[in-house]
Scaffold this motif. Structure first.
Motif, PDB file in Angstrom:
ATOM      1  N   GLU A   1      -4.651 -39.625  48.915  1.00  0.00           N
ATOM      2  CA  GLU A   1      -4.411 -39.118  50.043  1.00  0.00           C
ATOM      3  C   GLU A   1      -3.690 -37.650  49.708  1.00  0.00           C
ATOM      4  O   GLU A   1      -2.777 -37.472  50.128  1.00  0.00           O
ATOM      5  CB  GLU A   1      -3.236 -39.775  50.975  1.00  0.00           C
TER       6      GLU A   1
ATOM      7  N   LYS B   1      -1.501 -34.017  58.009  1.00  0.00           N
ATOM      8  CA  LYS B   1      -0.247 -33.265  58.128  1.00  0.00           C
ATOM      9  C   LYS B   1      -0.133 -32.071  57.426  1.00  0.00           C
ATOM     10  O   LYS B   1       0.519 -31.330  57.924  1.00  0.00           O
ATOM     11  CB  LYS B   1       0.899 -34.434  58.101  1.00  0.00           C
TER      12      LYS B   1
ATOM     13  N   SER C   1       6.366 -36.208  47.335  1.00  0.00           N
ATOM     14  CA  SER C   1       5.396 -35.170  47.469  1.00  0.00           C
ATOM     15  C   SER C   1       5.940 -34.208  46.468  1.00  0.00           C
ATOM     16  O   SER C   1       7.098 -34.226  46.160  1.00  0.00           O
ATOM     17  CB  SER C   1       5.665 -34.566  48.957  1.00  0.00           C
TER      18      SER C   1
ATOM     19  N   TYR D   1       1.866 -27.394  54.821  1.00  0.00           N
ATOM     20  CA  TYR D   1       3.041 -27.517  55.516  1.00  0.00           C
ATOM     21  C   TYR D   1       3.768 -26.359  55.899  1.00  0.00           C
ATOM     22  O   TYR D   1       4.867 -25.970  55.849  1.00  0.00           O
ATOM     23  CB  TYR D   1       4.149 -28.353  54.703  1.00  0.00           C
TER      24      TYR D   1
ATOM     25  N   GLY E   1       0.613 -36.528  47.002  1.00  0.00           N
ATOM     26  CA  GLY E   1       1.845 -36.113  46.324  1.00  0.00           C
ATOM     27  C   GLY E   1       1.800 -35.121  45.507  1.00  0.00           C
ATOM     28  O   GLY E   1       2.699 -34.625  44.617  1.00  0.00           O
TER      29      GLY E   1
ATOM     30  N   GLY F   1      -2.857 -33.887  49.949  1.00  0.00           N
ATOM     31  CA  GLY F   1      -2.531 -32.838  51.086  1.00  0.00           C
ATOM     32  C   GLY F   1      -2.283 -31.332  50.612  1.00  0.00           C
ATOM     33  O   GLY F   1      -3.152 -30.788  50.371  1.00  0.00           O
ATOM     34  N   ARG F   2      -0.945 -31.335  50.153  1.00  0.00           N
ATOM     35  CA  ARG F   2      -0.452 -29.977  49.477  1.00  0.00           C
ATOM     36  C   ARG F   2      -1.551 -29.572  48.468  1.00  0.00           C
ATOM     37  O   ARG F   2      -2.009 -28.203  48.422  1.00  0.00           O
ATOM     38  CB  ARG F   2       0.810 -30.290  49.027  1.00  0.00           C
TER      39      ARG F   2
ATOM     40  N   ASP G   1      -6.437 -39.144  56.133  1.00  0.00           N
ATOM     41  CA  ASP G   1      -5.200 -39.905  55.959  1.00  0.00           C
ATOM     42  C   ASP G   1      -4.339 -39.167  57.368  1.00  0.00           C
ATOM     43  O   ASP G   1      -4.029 -38.058  57.360  1.00  0.00           O
ATOM     44  CB  ASP G   1      -4.443 -39.839  54.903  1.00  0.00           C
TER      45      ASP G   1
HETATM   46  C1  LIG Z   1       1.598 -41.407  53.398  1.00  0.00           C
HETATM   47  C2  LIG Z   1       1.274 -40.355  52.896  1.00  0.00           C
HETATM   48  N1  LIG Z   1       0.195 -39.965  52.432  1.00  0.00           N
HETATM   49  C3  LIG Z   1      -0.038 -38.589  51.911  1.00  0.00           C
HETATM   50  C4  LIG Z   1       0.796 -37.661  52.036  1.00  0.00           C
HETATM   51  C5  LIG Z   1       0.570 -36.160  51.487  1.00  0.00           C
HETATM   52  O1  LIG Z   1       1.316 -35.637  50.707  1.00  0.00           O
HETATM   53  P1  LIG Z   1       0.968 -34.403  49.640  1.00  0.00           P
HETATM   54  O2  LIG Z   1       0.740 -33.407  50.652  1.00  0.00           O
HETATM   55  O3  LIG Z   1       2.137 -34.395  48.690  1.00  0.00           O
HETATM   56  O4  LIG Z   1      -0.248 -34.517  48.859  1.00  0.00           O
HETATM   57  C6  LIG Z   1       1.904 -37.784  52.518  1.00  0.00           C
HETATM   58  C7  LIG Z   1       3.057 -36.597  52.749  1.00  0.00           C
HETATM   59  O5  LIG Z   1       4.205 -36.769  53.487  1.00  0.00           O
HETATM   60  C8  LIG Z   1       2.193 -39.206  53.152  1.00  0.00           C
HETATM   61  O6  LIG Z   1       3.310 -39.474  53.801  1.00  0.00           O
END
Ligand SMILES: Cc1ncc(COP(=O)(O)O)c(C=O)c1O
Length: 430
Positions: free
Chosen positions: A276, A62, A204, A373, A241, A278-279, A81
């Motif tokens: 997992e 995402k 996050s 994002y 997160g 992302g950011r 993920d």
């Molecule tokens: C279930 C889950 N995993 C991983 C993430 C990724 O979070 P981040 O981008 O803050 O690392 C999210 C973000 O909303 C999430 O909902």
């Protein structure tokens, strides 16, 4: 800001070996620019820090779901993920091994569950008892087994923006730990279900390792109980997160700081580990270039109006998020004002009441830390075309998503038979 992807050389901003000005000339603005090297370096730093537990790092799609970004992370060794059938489609198009894909989200449809079962993903992160029953029913219908891990909401406060906490008691995500044991017992009785592990994700943009440690301390007891009861229970997925330094005075949650805090707990718990992020992998690896359209004064306030707005980058409007704004041609001169977009909303801003580079019409600005994002939350609001995306790797650059055309804006729409012939009256240049 951390990272070496974006630096000034002789007063010009560069993305790795390519001048941002040149990229704007070639591809136009607004333009997302990503650094391949930064993405790789960030992935490897996390993998190195966490090596003692050899985690499966499932990049959270995402954050940025462009196929080139997914492909880069797959090359580095990442799993994924996902939270929708669309994200599953994307990761498969990027060549992902489904056995390295986990599927989260509170509202999975039957269609999405069937798709994931057919592809053979590693497991579903299950958010409720009815969802477990639905997954079981679909596995029975398709004649396969479904692996599941309940998402447990550990009830900790990650001290981040209220819209991006997910592990507090009042959030919609996951089950409270008291309910979890019973949910696992219920799911274990369902046909074609295998209990694979436990999942949590507490929020996050978390800058301290402390909330993770609190959550792990709570999860440890539960994991020990679940392991005794369910033979196939082998995974602990601790979500993502990890925060980055959006503000100049912020300290990002560095992989080695995170690892030093969580590794003792993960070793003690002794399950196979999934992360997992992302950011933290892609945020600082991207910027959004925009061109100043007008500078206007109103009621003793200055407005810099750019060609990028909340439809391109919604984080400031949605989360009150801060993004540093850098001039593409370095200048020491500053003005105070708002950097806003062209959208017809008062909430359409990138920076409010800020010291900004002193820019004029036609100048370029770079909105930093926009790799996560950013494009993935972009919309066509005000019928604006979503921007182009470019990947830089050393001195090379490549268009990884073309700017949308005006025809893209109406794709799939039907004006009705009465209006059909009007199409011919459209000017050619659209
Ligand atoms: C279930 C889950 N995993 C991983 C993430 C990724 O979070 P981040 O981008 O803050 O690392 C999210 C973000 O909303 C999430 O909902």
């Amino acid at each position: 800001m951390s990272g070496l992807a974006f630096l000034y050389r002789a007063g010009r901003l560069y993305a790795e070996g390519v001048s941002v000005e040149r990229l704007a000339e070639i591809y136009g603005t607004p333009l997302y620019v990503y650094s391949r090297r930064e993405i790789g370096a960030r992935y490897r730093a996390l993998a190195r820090a966490m090596a003692p537990v050899r985690p499966l790092i499932c990049y959270s799609v995402k954050a940025n779901s462009n196929l080139a970004v997914l492909g880069a992370l797959r090359e580095e060794g990442a799993g994924f993920d996902i939270v929708s059938g669309g994200e599953l489609y994307r990761v498969r198009r990027a060549g992902a091994d489904p056995a390295r894909v986990v599927f989260a989200g509170v509202g999975k449809t039957e269609e999405e569950i069937d798709y994931a079962l057919r592809e053979g993903i590693l497991f579903f992160t299950v958010e409720s008892e009815p969802e477990a029953r639905r997954i079981s029913a679909r596995a029975v219908a398709l004649g396969c087994r479904a692996r599941v891990a309940f998402r447990v909401n550990p009830g900790v406060n990650p001290r981040t923006h209220r819209y991006i906490t997910t592990g507090q008691r009042e959030n919609k995500f996951g089950l409270d730990p008291d309910r979890a044991l019973a949910a696992y017992e219920m799911a274990a009785q369902l046909p074609n279900i295998e209990i694979a592990g436990l999942h949590m994700h507490i929020g996050s943009q978390i800058l301290s390792p402390r909330p993770y440690v609190q959550a792990l301390a709570r999860a440890a007891v539960l994991c020990a109980q679940l392991r005794r009861r369910h033979a196939a229970f082998e995974w602990l997925d601790i979500g993502g997160g990890m925060g980055i330094d959006y503000m100049p005075d912020q300290e990002p949650l560095a992989p080695r700081v995170f690892a030093a805090a969580v590794l003792p707990w993960l070793k003690k718990i002794g399950l196979r580990v999934i992360l997992e992020p992302g950011r933290s992998l892609v945020g600082p690896a991207g910027l959004l270039v925009c061109r100043v359209q007008y500078v206007k004064d109103s009621y003793r306030k200055k407005f810099v109006i750019a060609d990028a707005g909340m439809n391109d980058l919604i984080r400031p409007a949605l989360y009150e998020a801060h993004h540093e704004v850098w001039p593409v041609r370095r200048t020491a001169r500053r003005i105070r004002g708002d950097l806003v977009g062209p959208i017809c909303e008062s909430g359409d801003f990138i920076a409010l009441d800020r010291e900004l580079p002193a820019v004029r019409e036609g100048d370029l600005l770079a909105v930093m830390n926009a790799g996560a994002y950013g494009f993935s939350m972009a919309s066509n609001y005000n019928s604006r075309r979503r921007p182009a995306e470019v990947m830089v790797d050393g001195a090379c650059h490549r268009l990884i998503r073309a700017r949308e055309s005006w025809a893209d804006l109406v794709r799939g729409e039907d004006a009705g038979a009465r209006h059909e012939n009007r199409r011919k009256e459209q000017p050619d240049h659209v």
